[in-house]
Design a protein around this motif. Structure first.
Motif, PDB file in Angstrom:
ATOM      1  N   GLY A  17       0.602  -1.260  -0.031  1.00 25.11           N
ATOM      2  CA  GLY A  17       0.001  -0.159  -0.066  1.00 25.11           C
ATOM      3  C   GLY A  17       0.961   1.231  -0.064  1.00 25.11           C
ATOM      4  O   GLY A  17       0.354   2.298   0.233  1.00 25.11           O
ATOM      5  N   LEU A  18       2.084   1.146  -0.519  1.00 25.99           N
ATOM      6  CA  LEU A  18       2.949   2.457  -0.593  1.00 25.99           C
ATOM      7  C   LEU A  18       3.239   2.764  -1.894  1.00 25.99           C
ATOM      8  O   LEU A  18       3.046   1.868  -2.718  1.00 25.99           O
ATOM      9  N   PRO A  19       3.433   3.965  -2.071  1.00 25.52           N
ATOM     10  CA  PRO A  19       3.935   4.227  -3.667  1.00 25.52           C
ATOM     11  C   PRO A  19       4.934   3.713  -4.196  1.00 25.52           C
ATOM     12  O   PRO A  19       6.320   3.991  -3.590  1.00 25.52           O
ATOM     13  N   PRO A  20       4.848   2.972  -5.178  1.00 29.41           N
ATOM     14  CA  PRO A  20       5.797   2.254  -5.844  1.00 29.41           C
ATOM     15  C   PRO A  20       6.751   3.083  -6.560  1.00 29.41           C
ATOM     16  O   PRO A  20       8.041   2.660  -6.571  1.00 29.41           O
ATOM     17  N   ASN A  21       6.896   4.296  -6.943  1.00 28.38           N
ATOM     18  CA  ASN A  21       7.667   5.246  -7.390  1.00 28.38           C
ATOM     19  C   ASN A  21       8.686   5.689  -6.337  1.00 28.38           C
ATOM     20  O   ASN A  21       9.640   6.493  -6.718  1.00 28.38           O
ATOM     21  N   GLU A  22       8.336   5.619  -5.101  1.00 30.27           N
ATOM     22  CA  GLU A  22       9.388   5.890  -4.167  1.00 30.27           C
ATOM     23  C   GLU A  22      10.748   4.910  -4.231  1.00 30.27           C
ATOM     24  O   GLU A  22      11.618   5.619  -3.643  1.00 30.27           O
ATOM     25  N   LEU A  23      10.739   4.000  -4.891  1.00 29.08           N
ATOM     26  CA  LEU A  23      11.934   3.256  -4.981  1.00 29.08           C
ATOM     27  C   LEU A  23      12.735   3.773  -6.193  1.00 29.08           C
ATOM     28  O   LEU A  23      12.322   3.722  -7.258  1.00 29.08           O
ATOM     29  N   LYS A  24      13.840   4.387  -5.866  1.00 31.44           N
ATOM     30  CA  LYS A  24      14.894   4.940  -6.412  1.00 31.44           C
ATOM     31  C   LYS A  24      15.977   3.940  -6.952  1.00 31.44           C
ATOM     32  O   LYS A  24      16.478   3.225  -5.864  1.00 31.44           O
ATOM     33  N   ALA A  25      16.558   3.992  -8.106  1.00 26.41           N
ATOM     34  CA  ALA A  25      17.870   2.981  -8.416  1.00 26.41           C
ATOM     35  C   ALA A  25      18.656   3.175  -7.619  1.00 26.41           C
ATOM     36  O   ALA A  25      19.541   2.177  -7.389  1.00 26.41           O
ATOM     37  N   GLU A  26      19.106   4.429  -7.345  1.00 24.36           N
ATOM     38  CA  GLU A  26      20.234   4.654  -6.344  1.00 24.36           C
ATOM     39  C   GLU A  26      20.193   4.154  -5.050  1.00 24.36           C
ATOM     40  O   GLU A  26      21.348   4.111  -4.121  1.00 24.36           O
ATOM     41  N   LYS A  27      18.879   3.673  -4.566  1.00 20.85           N
ATOM     42  CA  LYS A  27      18.717   3.261  -3.015  1.00 20.85           C
ATOM     43  C   LYS A  27      18.550   1.764  -2.985  1.00 20.85           C
ATOM     44  O   LYS A  27      17.988   1.219  -2.145  1.00 20.85           O
ATOM     45  N   CYS A  28      18.730   1.244  -4.204  1.00 20.24           N
ATOM     46  CA  CYS A  28      18.508  -0.438  -4.525  1.00 20.24           C
ATOM     47  C   CYS A  28      19.959  -0.743  -5.104  1.00 20.24           C
ATOM     48  O   CYS A  28      20.370  -0.586  -6.065  1.00 20.24           O
ATOM     49  N   ASN A  29      20.729  -1.225  -4.194  1.00 24.62           N
ATOM     50  CA  ASN A  29      22.025  -1.590  -4.717  1.00 24.62           C
ATOM     51  C   ASN A  29      22.635  -3.387  -4.522  1.00 24.62           C
ATOM     52  O   ASN A  29      22.192  -3.747  -3.177  1.00 24.62           O
ATOM     53  N   TYR A  30      23.115  -3.892  -5.270  1.00 27.79           N
ATOM     54  CA  TYR A  30      23.792  -5.042  -4.980  1.00 27.79           C
ATOM     55  C   TYR A  30      24.412  -5.033  -3.892  1.00 27.79           C
ATOM     56  O   TYR A  30      25.485  -4.408  -3.809  1.00 27.79           O
ATOM     57  N   CYS A  31      24.357  -6.235  -3.313  1.00 29.53           N
ATOM     58  CA  CYS A  31      25.015  -6.284  -2.015  1.00 29.53           C
ATOM     59  C   CYS A  31      25.994  -7.408  -1.867  1.00 29.53           C
ATOM     60  O   CYS A  31      27.144  -7.321  -1.727  1.00 29.53           O
ATOM     61  N   HIS A  32      25.503  -8.735  -2.251  1.00 29.21           N
ATOM     62  CA  HIS A  32      26.152  -9.922  -2.331  1.00 29.21           C
ATOM     63  C   HIS A  32      25.455 -11.071  -2.758  1.00 29.21           C
ATOM     64  O   HIS A  32      24.351 -11.096  -2.921  1.00 29.21           O
ATOM     65  N   MET A  33      26.295 -12.113  -2.775  1.00 27.01           N
ATOM     66  CA  MET A  33      25.371 -13.370  -3.252  1.00 27.01           C
ATOM     67  C   MET A  33      25.321 -14.315  -2.050  1.00 27.01           C
ATOM     68  O   MET A  33      26.105 -14.168  -0.866  1.00 27.01           O
ATOM     69  N   ALA A  34      24.335 -15.254  -1.957  1.00 29.03           N
ATOM     70  CA  ALA A  34      24.026 -16.025  -0.689  1.00 29.03           C
ATOM     71  C   ALA A  34      23.462 -17.230  -1.345  1.00 29.03           C
ATOM     72  O   ALA A  34      22.888 -17.387  -2.498  1.00 29.03           O
ATOM     73  N   SER A  35      23.196 -18.283  -0.346  1.00 30.68           N
ATOM     74  CA  SER A  35      22.515 -19.331  -0.485  1.00 30.68           C
ATOM     75  C   SER A  35      21.244 -19.100   0.012  1.00 30.68           C
ATOM     76  O   SER A  35      21.010 -18.780   1.044  1.00 30.68           O
ATOM     77  N   ALA A  36      20.270 -19.451  -0.938  1.00 32.97           N
ATOM     78  CA  ALA A  36      18.773 -19.553  -0.540  1.00 32.97           C
ATOM     79  C   ALA A  36      18.434 -20.486   0.578  1.00 32.97           C
ATOM     80  O   ALA A  36      18.650 -21.644   0.377  1.00 32.97           O
ATOM     81  N   SER A  37      17.371 -19.912   1.555  1.00 38.42           N
ATOM     82  CA  SER A  37      16.848 -20.938   2.250  1.00 38.42           C
ATOM     83  C   SER A  37      15.849 -21.669   1.793  1.00 38.42           C
ATOM     84  O   SER A  37      15.232 -21.026   0.505  1.00 38.42           O
ATOM     85  N   PRO A  38      14.969 -22.505   2.114  1.00 35.88           N
ATOM     86  CA  PRO A  38      13.847 -23.343   1.325  1.00 35.88           C
ATOM     87  C   PRO A  38      12.682 -22.288   1.275  1.00 35.88           C
ATOM     88  O   PRO A  38      12.041 -22.156   0.412  1.00 35.88           O
ATOM     89  N   ASP A  39      12.349 -21.458   2.252  1.00 29.44           N
ATOM     90  CA  ASP A  39      11.438 -20.467   1.989  1.00 29.44           C
ATOM     91  C   ASP A  39      11.788 -19.451   0.945  1.00 29.44           C
ATOM     92  O   ASP A  39      10.721 -19.214   0.289  1.00 29.44           O
ATOM     93  N   VAL A  40      12.924 -18.993   0.939  1.00 31.61           N
ATOM     94  CA  VAL A  40      13.339 -17.827  -0.236  1.00 31.61           C
ATOM     95  C   VAL A  40      13.182 -18.635  -1.645  1.00 31.61           C
ATOM     96  O   VAL A  40      12.699 -18.215  -2.399  1.00 31.61           O
ATOM     97  N   GLU A  41      13.586 -20.049  -1.622  1.00 34.79           N
ATOM     98  CA  GLU A  41      13.484 -20.698  -2.749  1.00 34.79           C
ATOM     99  C   GLU A  41      11.982 -20.798  -3.428  1.00 34.79           C
ATOM    100  O   GLU A  41      11.636 -20.793  -4.469  1.00 34.79           O
TER     101      GLU A  41
END
Length: 87
Positions: free
Chosen positions: A46-70
């Motif tokens: 229920g939040l404005p989707p246009n508030e997500l700006k590219a400069e505030k979303c950055n690749y951080c790292h790789m990880a192994s997914a948990s079963p819930d994430v998968e």
């Protein structure tokens, strides 16, 4: 499954800073798609989707997914890990 983790911050309308991670398969880490997933998440909250700006979303790292994430990635292509002010 290996996933790419994108560290994401969004200013909420109430002034609080929202912090969450967008989790995607490591082989499908197109930046525009990651931003689309983040905007879809915001809209579902229920939040404005246009508030997500590219400069505030950055690749951080790789990880192994948990079963819930998968399971979430299999169902919708991405998963969200809520960190701060997401409720």
């Amino acid at each position: 499954m290996q996933i790419s983790v994108y560290d994401t911050y969004v200013q909420r309308p109430d002034g609080r800073l929202m912090h969450f991670d967008i989790l995607v398969p490591s082989d499908a880490a197109d930046r525009e798609t990651v931003l689309l997933y983040g905007r879809r998440y915001l809209q579902a909250k229920g939040l404005p989707p246009n508030e997500l700006k590219a400069e505030k979303c950055n690749y951080c790292h790789m990880a192994s997914a948990s079963p819930d994430v998968e399971d979430a990635i299999a169902a919708q292509g991405f998963a969200i890990l809520e960190m701060e002010n997401c409720r």
